[in-house]
Design a protein around this motif. Structure first.
Motif, short mmCIF file in Angstrom:
data_model
loop_
_atom_site.label_atom_id
_atom_site.label_comp_id
_atom_site.label_asym_id
_atom_site.label_seq_id
_atom_site.Cartn_x
_atom_site.Cartn_y
_atom_site.Cartn_z
N ARG A 273 0.85 -1.18 0.00
CA ARG A 273 0.00 0.00 0.00
C ARG A 273 0.89 1.24 0.00
O ARG A 273 2.06 1.19 0.39
CB ARG A 273 -0.89 0.02 1.23
CG ARG A 273 -0.12 0.14 2.55
CD ARG A 273 -0.99 -0.09 3.77
NE ARG A 273 -0.27 0.16 5.01
CZ ARG A 273 0.58 -0.66 5.57
NH1 ARG A 273 0.85 -1.82 4.98
NH2 ARG A 273 1.19 -0.36 6.69
N ALA A 274 0.32 2.36 -0.41
CA ALA A 274 1.03 3.63 -0.40
C ALA A 274 0.32 4.60 0.54
O ALA A 274 -0.89 4.53 0.73
CB ALA A 274 1.10 4.22 -1.81
N ASP A 275 1.09 5.51 1.12
CA ASP A 275 0.52 6.54 1.99
C ASP A 275 -0.45 7.43 1.21
O ASP A 275 -0.33 7.60 -0.01
CB ASP A 275 1.63 7.41 2.57
CG ASP A 275 2.43 6.70 3.65
OD1 ASP A 275 2.08 5.56 4.00
OD2 ASP A 275 3.43 7.30 4.12
N PRO A 385 5.87 3.59 -1.63
CA PRO A 385 4.73 3.77 -0.74
C PRO A 385 4.85 4.97 0.19
O PRO A 385 3.85 5.40 0.77
CB PRO A 385 4.71 2.46 0.07
CG PRO A 385 6.11 1.97 0.05
CD PRO A 385 6.67 2.39 -1.28
N VAL A 386 6.06 5.53 0.31
CA VAL A 386 6.32 6.59 1.28
C VAL A 386 7.28 7.61 0.67
O VAL A 386 7.84 7.39 -0.40
CB VAL A 386 6.96 6.02 2.58
CG1 VAL A 386 6.01 5.09 3.30
CG2 VAL A 386 8.27 5.29 2.25
N THR A 387 7.45 8.73 1.37
CA THR A 387 8.50 9.67 1.03
C THR A 387 9.74 9.35 1.87
O THR A 387 9.76 8.40 2.64
CB THR A 387 8.03 11.12 1.26
OG1 THR A 387 7.51 11.25 2.59
CG2 THR A 387 6.94 11.49 0.27
N TYR A 409 7.34 -1.88 -2.80
CA TYR A 409 6.43 -2.82 -3.45
C TYR A 409 6.29 -2.63 -4.95
O TYR A 409 6.05 -3.59 -5.69
CB TYR A 409 5.02 -2.67 -2.85
CG TYR A 409 4.94 -2.73 -1.36
CD1 TYR A 409 5.19 -3.91 -0.68
CD2 TYR A 409 4.59 -1.60 -0.62
CE1 TYR A 409 5.10 -3.97 0.71
CE2 TYR A 409 4.49 -1.65 0.77
CZ TYR A 409 4.75 -2.83 1.42
OH TYR A 409 4.67 -2.89 2.78
N PHE A 410 6.39 -1.39 -5.40
CA PHE A 410 6.03 -1.08 -6.78
C PHE A 410 7.19 -1.24 -7.77
O PHE A 410 6.95 -1.29 -8.98
CB PHE A 410 5.52 0.37 -6.85
CG PHE A 410 4.30 0.62 -6.02
CD1 PHE A 410 3.04 0.31 -6.50
CD2 PHE A 410 4.41 1.17 -4.76
CE1 PHE A 410 1.91 0.54 -5.74
CE2 PHE A 410 3.29 1.40 -3.97
CZ PHE A 410 2.03 1.10 -4.46
#
Length: 468
Positions: A273-275, A385-387, A409-410
């Motif tokens: 998942r991403a923020d 998913p994050v910075t 993940y991506f």
């Protein structure tokens, strides 16, 4: 060209000015070396600085021009090379204390081609040990810092490369990507990075994870990346996996526009998942492309299973073999980064791999990725998913159970499949840290990626951190 603005110029602009004799390559190099001297103590981006050699290369470019000879399309452009890539006569330590005295005996093919194109190699950029982490520290060179916030990591494993480009210490950095190592730091540092199709750019000497390895550029602009790809791509017999097909005209792709292009936006791949801030910026950028003439649609997650186990076996399994050779004793193992040791040990704890099952997962991942491009011409996802994480953190909070790379993940699925992929900055989170959008193309889809990136660049010009 005014020397006071040369560090803000693109590689293409610098090369054009040098070739027109508006400015000398030596003056360009000295200006960049001054900036490196000013900023390097803050960000720690170089494993080895080769200032004298770079000045000699710049002088050679000027000498060719004075003799009415063309040095090449990258005349006088300062370029750094990641310390996983060989530069003849320069230390190649891979971020490891175990290889601190290793000196490369040959240039990698991409480095040879940069030299022939007139580029000037200014040094080796930092990397996590053996390219094994998605953040920017190593036992040998310590912590590399993000120019947007020095308390944050620039990402990895091409940590120094992305930080240098973001800080305008070089206009071009040559990097590697085995699980996202070009795209991850490009996202964290707010710059453009692209890996072409597997085999498009030859990789030699062989990588520790040869089935996943790519070499590609990190730049300020899409045009610069297309220019560098045009230089470094093409068959080299030393790399059996390098493609025999002709090199596409990457620069021509930039002028084609998006009319008629089918673009699929996918907020998740079927796992991970991403923020919220990341998703919002990426989704907004994706739908904006409709105004550029593209047909944009949201896609269902393409993967039924996380391909991480297959990627981990190919990546950390092979790196574990390399470590067994380099560090056969417990004392030598203690010199290795703890997160790398942990990832290899976790893999070993599973016992003999179920190779048939992993091969089936790789095949499934390949088939599902291919099926995406029967529906669309380009796939868009968040890059990460994050910075950018705080320095010293290997795995983002809330993503427990992942190792030092597979929380990304991506990115890693497209190393398993070999599809070309890039990251372009499309905004910032609430703390002012960059957010990257991943652009993935079909196997021969570098041109489509560059078309999309060029359109996004018009909508979201790459910003630079304020460095004082």
């Amino acid at each position: 060209m005014d020397l006071s603005h040369v560090t803000q110029a693109s590689a293409a602009e610098i090369a054009a000015a040098v070739r027109r004799r508006e400015i000398t390559a030596v003056a360009v190099m000295r200006t960049f070396l001054d900036r490196i001297e000013q900023l390097e103590p803050r960000f720690n981006t170089f494993a080895t600085l080769t200032a004298e050699a770079a000045l000699q290369q710049a002088h050679h470019a000027d000498k060719l021009i004075a003799g009415a000879r063309d040095p090449g399309p990258l005349a006088g452009v300062p370029v750094s090379v990641k310390d996983l890539i060989a530069v003849r006569g320069v230390r190649q330590a891979f971020g490891s204390k175990l290889l601190a005295d290793n000196v490369a005996q040959h240039d990698a093919p991409a480095v040879e081609r940069l030299h022939h194109a007139g580029a000037c190699i200014v040094g080796k950029s930092t990397t996590s040990e053996l390219g094994s982490k998605a953040v920017g520290d190593s036992p040998l060179t310590g912590v590399t810092r993000n120019p947007w916030n020095a308390e944050r990591t620039p990402g990895g494993s091409s940590s120094g490369a992305a930080a240098q480009v973001a800080a305008r210490m070089v206009p071009v950095a040559l990097a590697t990507d085995g699980g996202g190592s070009i795209r991850i730091p490009s996202s964290f540092c707010g710059v453009f990075g692209i890996k072409a199709r597997f085999g498009r750019v030859p990789v030699w000497p062989p990588s520790a994870a040869p089935a996943l390895a790519h070499v590609g550029p990190i730049t300020h602009s899409v045009r610069d990346a297309a220019l560098v790809l045009s230089v470094i791509a093409g068959r080299d017999a030393r790399d059996e996996a390098s493609l025999r097909s002709p090199v596409p005209d990457f620069l021509a792709s930039l002028d084609e526009g998006l009319r008629g292009l089918r673009i699929g936006w996918c907020p998740a791949l079927g796992y991970g998942r991403a923020d919220a801030a990341v998703l919002e910026a990426c989704e907004q950028a994706a739908w904006q492309l409709q105004a550029e003439g593209a047909q944009v649609m949201e896609l269902q997650p393409p993967f039924a299973r996380d391909p991480g186990p297959a990627w981990n076996r190919l990546f950390y399994g092979r790196i574990g073999e390399r470590l067994a050779e380099l560090a056969p004793t417990p004392a030598q193992r203690e010199l290795v980064n703890p997160a790398l040791r942990a990832a290899v040990a976790q893999l070993e704890a599973f016992g003999p791999p179920a190779e048939a099952e992993l091969a089936a997962l790789r095949e499934e991942t390949w088939a599902r990725a291919q099926s995406v491009f029967r529906t669309v011409d380009v796939l868009l996802t968040p890059t990460l998913p994050v910075t950018a994480l705080p320095v010293g953190v290997d795995v983002p909070p809330g993503h427990a159970g992942r190792n030092a790379v597979d929380w990304s993940y991506f990115t890693y699925p497209f190393n398993l499949t070999g599809h070309p992929a890039a990251s372009f900055p499309v905004g910032f989170d609430g703390g002012g840290l960059p957010i990257g959008l991943q652009i993935v193309g079909p196997l021969d889809g570098e041109g489509a990626i560059l078309r999309v990136a060029s359109a996004i660049e018009r909508l979201h010009p790459i910003a630079a951190p304020r460095l004082v």
